[in-house]
Design a protein around this motif. Structure first.
Motif, short mmCIF file in Angstrom:
data_model
loop_
_atom_site.label_atom_id
_atom_site.label_comp_id
_atom_site.label_asym_id
_atom_site.label_seq_id
_atom_site.Cartn_x
_atom_site.Cartn_y
_atom_site.Cartn_z
N ALA A 387 -9.52 -99.57 -76.76
CA ALA A 387 -9.17 -98.15 -76.59
C ALA A 387 -8.62 -97.92 -75.18
O ALA A 387 -8.56 -98.83 -74.36
CB ALA A 387 -10.40 -97.30 -76.84
N CYS A 388 -8.29 -96.67 -74.90
CA CYS A 388 -7.67 -96.32 -73.61
C CYS A 388 -8.57 -96.72 -72.43
O CYS A 388 -9.74 -96.35 -72.36
CB CYS A 388 -7.42 -94.82 -73.58
SG CYS A 388 -6.80 -94.23 -72.00
N LEU A 389 -8.01 -97.46 -71.50
CA LEU A 389 -8.80 -97.96 -70.36
C LEU A 389 -9.18 -96.83 -69.40
O LEU A 389 -10.29 -96.80 -68.88
CB LEU A 389 -8.00 -99.03 -69.61
CG LEU A 389 -7.77 -100.33 -70.39
CD1 LEU A 389 -6.74 -101.20 -69.69
CD2 LEU A 389 -9.10 -101.08 -70.56
N ARG A 390 -8.26 -95.92 -69.20
CA ARG A 390 -8.55 -94.80 -68.30
C ARG A 390 -9.72 -93.97 -68.85
O ARG A 390 -10.63 -93.60 -68.13
CB ARG A 390 -7.31 -93.92 -68.16
CG ARG A 390 -7.39 -92.82 -67.12
CD ARG A 390 -6.12 -92.01 -67.10
NE ARG A 390 -4.94 -92.84 -66.99
CZ ARG A 390 -4.48 -93.33 -65.84
NH1 ARG A 390 -5.08 -93.02 -64.72
NH2 ARG A 390 -3.42 -94.10 -65.82
N ARG A 391 -9.67 -93.73 -70.14
CA ARG A 391 -10.73 -92.96 -70.76
C ARG A 391 -12.08 -93.67 -70.59
O ARG A 391 -13.10 -93.05 -70.34
CB ARG A 391 -10.42 -92.76 -72.24
CG ARG A 391 -11.44 -91.92 -72.98
CD ARG A 391 -10.97 -91.75 -74.43
NE ARG A 391 -12.10 -91.46 -75.29
CZ ARG A 391 -12.55 -90.23 -75.49
NH1 ARG A 391 -12.00 -89.21 -74.89
NH2 ARG A 391 -13.58 -90.04 -76.29
N ASN A 403 -7.95 -89.12 -75.71
CA ASN A 403 -8.08 -90.44 -76.31
C ASN A 403 -7.09 -91.46 -75.80
O ASN A 403 -7.39 -92.62 -75.72
CB ASN A 403 -7.94 -90.33 -77.82
CG ASN A 403 -9.28 -89.99 -78.44
OD1 ASN A 403 -10.32 -90.44 -77.95
ND2 ASN A 403 -9.27 -89.18 -79.48
N GLY A 404 -5.91 -91.01 -75.49
CA GLY A 404 -4.92 -91.95 -74.98
C GLY A 404 -4.23 -91.35 -73.77
O GLY A 404 -3.88 -90.18 -73.77
N CYS A 405 -4.08 -92.16 -72.71
CA CYS A 405 -3.47 -91.63 -71.49
C CYS A 405 -1.99 -91.96 -71.42
O CYS A 405 -1.24 -91.35 -70.67
CB CYS A 405 -4.17 -92.19 -70.26
SG CYS A 405 -3.84 -93.94 -69.97
N GLY A 406 -1.55 -92.96 -72.19
CA GLY A 406 -0.15 -93.34 -72.17
C GLY A 406 0.25 -94.15 -70.95
O GLY A 406 1.39 -94.55 -70.82
N ASN A 407 -0.70 -94.38 -70.04
CA ASN A 407 -0.36 -95.13 -68.83
C ASN A 407 -1.40 -96.21 -68.54
O ASN A 407 -1.87 -96.36 -67.42
CB ASN A 407 -0.21 -94.17 -67.64
CG ASN A 407 0.38 -94.85 -66.42
OD1 ASN A 407 1.14 -95.82 -66.53
ND2 ASN A 407 0.00 -94.38 -65.23
N CYS A 408 -1.79 -96.93 -69.59
CA CYS A 408 -2.65 -98.09 -69.37
C CYS A 408 -2.25 -99.15 -70.38
O CYS A 408 -1.52 -98.87 -71.33
CB CYS A 408 -4.14 -97.72 -69.53
SG CYS A 408 -4.70 -97.55 -71.23
N GLY A 409 -2.70 -100.37 -70.14
CA GLY A 409 -2.30 -101.48 -70.98
C GLY A 409 -2.59 -101.22 -72.46
O GLY A 409 -1.74 -101.47 -73.32
ZN ZN Z 1 -4.73 -95.22 -71.72
#
Ligand code: ZN
Ligand code: ADP
Length: 616
Positions: A387-391, A403-409
């Motif tokens: 899942a989203c790393l930032r989250r 749920n998704g930041c759009g700026n992580c792997g």
């Molecule tokens: Zn992310």
């Protein structure tokens, strides 16, 4: 009392005129407003969010002087250099100065030459500062890195405990502002109590650092990854963190051999070499710093474009702090963690064998270890999540995130489910049989060799060639078998014990072997095309060549002024300049990060550079 509106208006002018910014960031306005009306504050903001301006702007507006208490000598030096560049009278007093320098600065301070004076906390108890405060009105005391007062924080400094007594020893109590990037409730409570803040306005902004791109790479060949990465980022400055000194040495030597510009840093080097290497990095003479976590406290270098972790740290606090040294000027930067299962073993070993806590009772020690293990598990979870790393990070710090930041792997790549039930059955049954014969277990390499059908002497000695699972994965590459085993460890079908790295099966394995449960793993499928497209779109948008040109102009100026390049102007400011293409002094002032003094000092040089670029 001055009406609010007036000092906010004034604050905006100060922000533009001295710091070159046209709008406040989250939290800044409220904190400045409170300090201006004489109320204590506690500002909790992540690194790079802009805490300094919260006390530097009031310092310029309030009568007399502001005392900034800061634990780190290198940071003080940087801040004072930056303030001086912006035309703000500032100085510091600390133990790095010789007697003459110290007394001269002190004398000037007594005469009211400075609006902002940085002091190390140890200085407060010498009586010198108290003496100084009898001559100069101190309107504000700002305490940087305020978490150092708490024993719960990572960087406890006993000298911080003396700050409250110092403040109450002053004839008139100044307003007190405490600032930190550490936000656990326990630490916050300690700061309020131990610094004796009076009904402070507390502002905690989010912990997110939107300009940081996060990724976790399960690299088989870490050094190869690093080499490729550096080749693709030649013009950028970055840090590579390794878990051990040995790791630092190995990576550093490898980079040198490959003609890359790198320096090293760890506790095993002489003070002198450490200092030299740090400066080479800060002044952009070396592109890469390879270091243990001993490097970083007090590194204010704002143009760090990437932080690569060669090994997984012990917990997410350390990770976020170290990774967070990237992109402090707000430009896009990357934080990449190279993860392998061996890192788990190393981290566990560190936790179980730490000698730091000698004075603890066995019970206390056990409790600490338990907490450390829990934090380690959350770190591992970060490395494995799809899942989203930032989250994941923000959730760890108690913050909600989409749920998704759009700026992580993980947001940038797809995951496909792969069924590896058959391979899992073969491996798990081999380990189960081995466990029966050798209850203490065998290591990964032996199991791989056995499954692959190796005729090695060790295999024959142990009688592994007589097992029915001998050679059942003959057609699979050994590396691939090892990768399957690692995945089975990750998914909890197998465990590796810490003391001796031998394999054992778990409850979950039995479900696969005897109840027909299927095993799926999430395989990453990189959306490579996206990333490439993005990179290709870059130059036109940011006028990469102009940016590079401006950077070389900045480097020249930095050399002349003998300050690090980022003190002249940040990368973010250069990028903004390349975007806005100012043609006049006035237009130059619209560039974020250029205040009046900087425009006066360097404006013509940069305007000419842009002109040259346009007429090339
Ligand atoms: Zn992310
Ligand atoms: P912190 O102390 O919180 O780590 P700093 O005070 O060093 O952060 O600020 C980080 C960067 O953000 C600096 O380059 C600073 O110039 C920039 N900055 C701060 N406030 C603003 C603002 N209001 N607008 C634009 N940039 C800002």
């Amino acid at each position: 009392m001055i009406p609010k509106v007036r000092h906010l208006r004034e604050a905006e002018i100060v922000l533009k005129q001295y710091f070159g910014h046209s709008a406040f960031r989250k939290g800044q306005k409220e904190l400045i407003d409170a300090l201006m009306s004489g109320r204590d504050v506690l500002g909790v903001m992540p690194t790079g969010a802009g805490k300094s301006i919260c006390y530097q702007a009031p310092a310029l507006m309030l009568p007399g002087m502001t005392l900034v208490i800061s634990p780190l000598i290198s940071l003080m030096k940087d801040q004072v250099a930056a303030l001086t560049q912006a035309g703000i009278p500032a100085a510091y007093l600390n133990s790095s100065m010789d007697f003459e320098e110290y007394t001269l600065t002190l004398r000037e301070a007594v005469q009211g030459a400075y609006k902002i004076l940085y002091v190390a906390p140890e200085r407060l108890t010498t009586g010198v500062i108290t003496g100084l405060c009898k001559h100069v009105k101190v309107s504000l005391v700002a305490i940087d890195e305020a978490h150092c007062v708490s024993q719960w924080g990572q960087d406890f400094r006993p000298s911080y405990l003396k700050i409250a007594a110092f403040i109450s020893s002053l004839d008139q109590r100044p307003t007190v502002g405490a600032f930190t990037a550490t936000a656990t409730e326990q630490v916050k409570a300690d700061i309020q109590k131990l610094l004796e803040l009076r009904q402070p306005l507390e502002i905690t902004t989010g912990f997110d650092r939107p300009n940081l791109y996060f990724d976790v790479i399960q690299a088989e060949n870490k050094i190869g990854y690093v080499r490729n990465y550096l080749a693709a980022h030649r013009e950028q400055s970055g840090i590579i963190y390794c878990a051990t000194r040995k790791g630092v040495e190995a990576v550093w030597e490898h980079l040198l051999k490959n003609g890359l510009s790198a320096v090293r840093y760890h506790a095993g080097l002489t003070d002198e070499e450490r200092k030299r290497n740090q400066e080479a990095f800060v002044y952009d003479q070396a592109q890469v710093m390879v270091a243990t976590n001993a490097f970083g406290m007090g590194i204010d270098k704002s143009n760090v474009s990437f932080v690569i972790h060669y090994n997984m740290p012990k917990n997410l606090e350390s990770y976020y702090q170290e990774a967070g040294r990237a992109g402090r000027d707000g430009s896009p930067a990357e934080c990449i963690l190279l993860f392998s299962n061996a890192d788990i073993q190393t981290a566990k070993y560190f936790i179980l064998h730490t000698e730091e806590n000698d004075e603890l009772t066995p019970e206390e020690r056990e409790a600490v270890q338990e907490a450390d293990m829990k934090r380690l598990n959350q770190m591992i979870d970060y490395c494995k999540t799809t899942a989203c790393l930032r989250r994941n990070i923000l959730a760890y710090f108690g913050e909600d995130a989409p749920n998704g930041c759009g700026n992580c792997g993980n947001c940038k790549r797809d995951f496909v489910q792969q069924d590896i039930t058959v391979e899992a059955q073969k491996i798990l049954s081999a380990v189960t049989r081995v466990e029966r014969r050798y209850p203490y277990g065998l290591g990964v390499t032996l199991i791989v060799h056995m499954l692959h059908g190796s005729k090695e002497q060790r295999i024959l000695d142990l009688g592994l060639h007589e097992f029915p699972t001998y050679g059942i994965m003959r057609d699979t590459d050994r590396k691939q078998i090892r990768a399957y085993i690692e995945q089975l460890i990750q998914e909890g079908y197998l465990t590796l014990s810490v003391e001796y790295p031998v394999l054992h099966t778990t409850e979950k394995a039995r479900a696969v072997l005897y109840q027909g449960e299927k095993v799926f793993i999430a395989q990453r499928r990189d959306k490579v095309s996206d990333r490439i497209q993005e990179k290709a779109a870059m130059p036109a948008e940011t006028r990469q060549d102009l940016f590079d040109h401006l950077r070389s102009v900045r480097l020249e100026l930095a050399k002349q002024e003998r300050v690090p390049a980022y003190i002249i102007l940040s990368n973010a400011a250069l990028a903004d300049m390349a975007q806005k293409l100012p043609r006049t002094r006035q237009e130059l002032l619209n560039v974020s990060g250029i205040g009046e003094v900087k425009a006066q000092r360097y404006g013509d040089v940069f305007l000419k550079a842009i002109q040259d670029w346009e007429s090339r």
